[in-house]
Write a protein that holds these residues in place. Sequence first.
Motif, mmCIF file in Angstrom:
data_model
loop_
_atom_site.group_PDB
_atom_site.id
_atom_site.type_symbol
_atom_site.label_atom_id
_atom_site.label_comp_id
_atom_site.label_asym_id
_atom_site.label_seq_id
_atom_site.Cartn_x
_atom_site.Cartn_y
_atom_site.Cartn_z
ATOM 1 N N ALA A 1 0.838 -1.208 0.000
ATOM 2 C CA ALA A 1 0.000 0.000 0.000
ATOM 3 C C ALA A 1 0.867 1.250 0.000
ATOM 4 O O ALA A 1 0.601 2.211 -0.750
ATOM 5 N N GLY A 2 1.920 1.263 0.817
ATOM 6 C CA GLY A 2 2.820 2.406 0.832
ATOM 7 C C GLY A 2 3.585 2.554 -0.470
ATOM 8 O O GLY A 2 3.760 3.668 -0.982
ATOM 9 N N ASP A 3 4.039 1.429 -1.023
ATOM 10 C CA ASP A 3 4.806 1.479 -2.267
ATOM 11 C C ASP A 3 3.978 2.017 -3.432
ATOM 12 O O ASP A 3 4.530 2.580 -4.383
ATOM 13 N N SER A 4 2.649 1.836 -3.363
ATOM 14 C CA SER A 4 1.786 2.279 -4.464
ATOM 15 C C SER A 4 1.150 3.639 -4.201
ATOM 16 O O SER A 4 0.164 4.003 -4.850
ATOM 17 N N LEU A 5 1.717 4.407 -3.254
ATOM 18 C CA LEU A 5 1.116 5.693 -2.888
ATOM 19 C C LEU A 5 1.024 6.644 -4.079
ATOM 20 O O LEU A 5 0.017 7.341 -4.256
ATOM 21 N N ALA A 6 2.055 6.686 -4.921
ATOM 22 C CA ALA A 6 2.007 7.574 -6.089
ATOM 23 C C ALA A 6 0.855 7.185 -7.012
ATOM 24 O O ALA A 6 0.128 8.064 -7.529
ATOM 25 N N ASP A 7 0.659 5.878 -7.246
ATOM 26 C CA ASP A 7 -0.450 5.425 -8.084
ATOM 27 C C ASP A 7 -1.786 5.780 -7.446
ATOM 28 O O ASP A 7 -2.752 6.129 -8.137
ATOM 29 N N THR A 8 -1.848 5.696 -6.116
ATOM 30 C CA THR A 8 -3.069 6.069 -5.392
ATOM 31 C C THR A 8 -3.402 7.531 -5.606
ATOM 32 O O THR A 8 -4.560 7.897 -5.870
ATOM 33 N N ILE A 9 -2.391 8.376 -5.507
ATOM 34 C CA ILE A 9 -2.615 9.820 -5.674
ATOM 35 C C ILE A 9 -3.082 10.127 -7.089
ATOM 36 O O ILE A 9 -3.975 10.964 -7.309
ATOM 37 N N ARG A 10 -2.497 9.441 -8.071
ATOM 38 C CA ARG A 10 -2.919 9.662 -9.461
ATOM 39 C C ARG A 10 -4.360 9.210 -9.676
ATOM 40 O O ARG A 10 -5.149 9.889 -10.327
ATOM 41 N N ALA A 11 -4.704 8.036 -9.111
ATOM 42 C CA ALA A 11 -6.015 7.446 -9.364
ATOM 43 C C ALA A 11 -7.132 8.065 -8.525
ATOM 44 O O ALA A 11 -8.300 8.018 -8.899
ATOM 45 N N GLY A 12 -6.780 8.595 -7.359
ATOM 46 C CA GLY A 12 -7.793 9.162 -6.478
ATOM 47 C C GLY A 12 -8.402 8.163 -5.518
ATOM 48 O O GLY A 12 -9.354 8.472 -4.804
ATOM 49 N N HIS A 13 -7.871 6.947 -5.488
ATOM 50 C CA HIS A 13 -8.333 5.919 -4.541
ATOM 51 C C HIS A 13 -7.189 4.930 -4.338
ATOM 52 O O HIS A 13 -6.265 4.861 -5.158
ATOM 53 N N PRO A 14 -7.223 4.136 -3.252
ATOM 54 C CA PRO A 14 -6.105 3.233 -2.971
ATOM 55 C C PRO A 14 -5.859 2.236 -4.103
ATOM 56 O O PRO A 14 -6.702 1.389 -4.401
ATOM 57 N N ALA A 15 -4.706 2.329 -4.719
ATOM 58 C CA ALA A 15 -4.392 1.462 -5.852
ATOM 59 C C ALA A 15 -4.369 -0.002 -5.460
ATOM 60 O O ALA A 15 -4.717 -0.875 -6.263
ATOM 61 N N ILE A 16 -3.968 -0.290 -4.223
ATOM 62 C CA ILE A 16 -3.817 -1.686 -3.795
ATOM 63 C C ILE A 16 -5.145 -2.415 -3.708
ATOM 64 O O ILE A 16 -5.202 -3.649 -3.780
#
Length: 370
Positions: A139-154
């Motif tokens: 979850a932490g490693d995918s934080l950038a993807d989360t910010i781009r997507a607007g929801h938790p990427a994981i």
Amino acid sequence: MTANDHDVPALLMQGPVPAGEIAASPFDAALWQAIRTQEAIQKMTGGDIRLKALKAFVALNIAAILGDDDHLTSGEIADICKADAALMARFLYAMHAYGVVTTDEDGRYGLTPLGQALQPGSAMWAALGVITSPLWQQAGDSLADTIRAGHPAILGGAATPYPLVTREPDLGPMFDVFMSGRTAGPAAALAARDYSDVRTVADLGGGDGTLLATILTAHPHLNGILVERADVAARADLRLTEQGLAGRVQVITRDIFDDVCPSADRIIVSSVLHNRDDSTNVTLLRAIRYALEHARPRAQLWCVEMLLPEAGIHTSGTDLDLRMMAMFPGGQERTLRQYQALLASAGLNLIEGGLLPGNHTLMIAAPDGA
């Protein structure tokens, strides 16, 4: 020899340099600022290896080896761990610097209070296991993807991380131990309050029952209600039974965000609202307001959360907010003003507040006009 070639190490060894000396230095202020900026970033990135070092400390079972009062040399510890003696000596040197172990005049290592807190089965042992689990790390490693997507990427579109938690057999019970330890301080503080006009306390999303059990044990005249999802409710039921409280607690298996809330004189939501977005929370809070309005006079909501600090200030709430961003859709830490607005949206007035152990805050609310 020129200052540009050779003097930087000597100057750094002298510690921070007053502003007046920077102006007189052969180095300009911009270079000194760059050096300090690098040091600040290195300090932040060092957190990763310190976390991994604590994980290694637990994996090597050093806290259990040293026990409550044993003192052993690094070589003796290496022998027990079946580890390389030279690397163990270096590792314990670092853990001493971190405050996890201490040494005596003979160079033998023992545990500090911090090290004691990492004993197997303890709350901090469980916290470390949760935080370093693949789910939390991914979850932490995918934080950038989360910010781009607007929801938790994981989560891949899932509403909560809890189904992912249940897929790892040891993670759910370990999370209970972690949350139980995190709840212990606030629970003791809440149990110390006055319940003379209270008959029933309901804990919504009450985990394994630690908070409710602490209050009921301190106040034998109280009855309790605990609402949790099925897997956690079963563990809570067992814990409450073991503590002799089964006859005084009704355990309800249900999603607390359904628009039904049991009636009680005190309704507690602890570390719950930060998991969800404002709209979902307002639905829950409106159900709570309705339940309070149909309870005895002076019924209250007790909300326990960690508040965000003022802008530009770092606290554990700042870190937790990023973790919520990475794992819970819409989950976030909030300021006191934001919580006050959230409560008002559901027809609840914030009437009292106070600090609790563990950087938590108690916010007491009642229905409008109560």
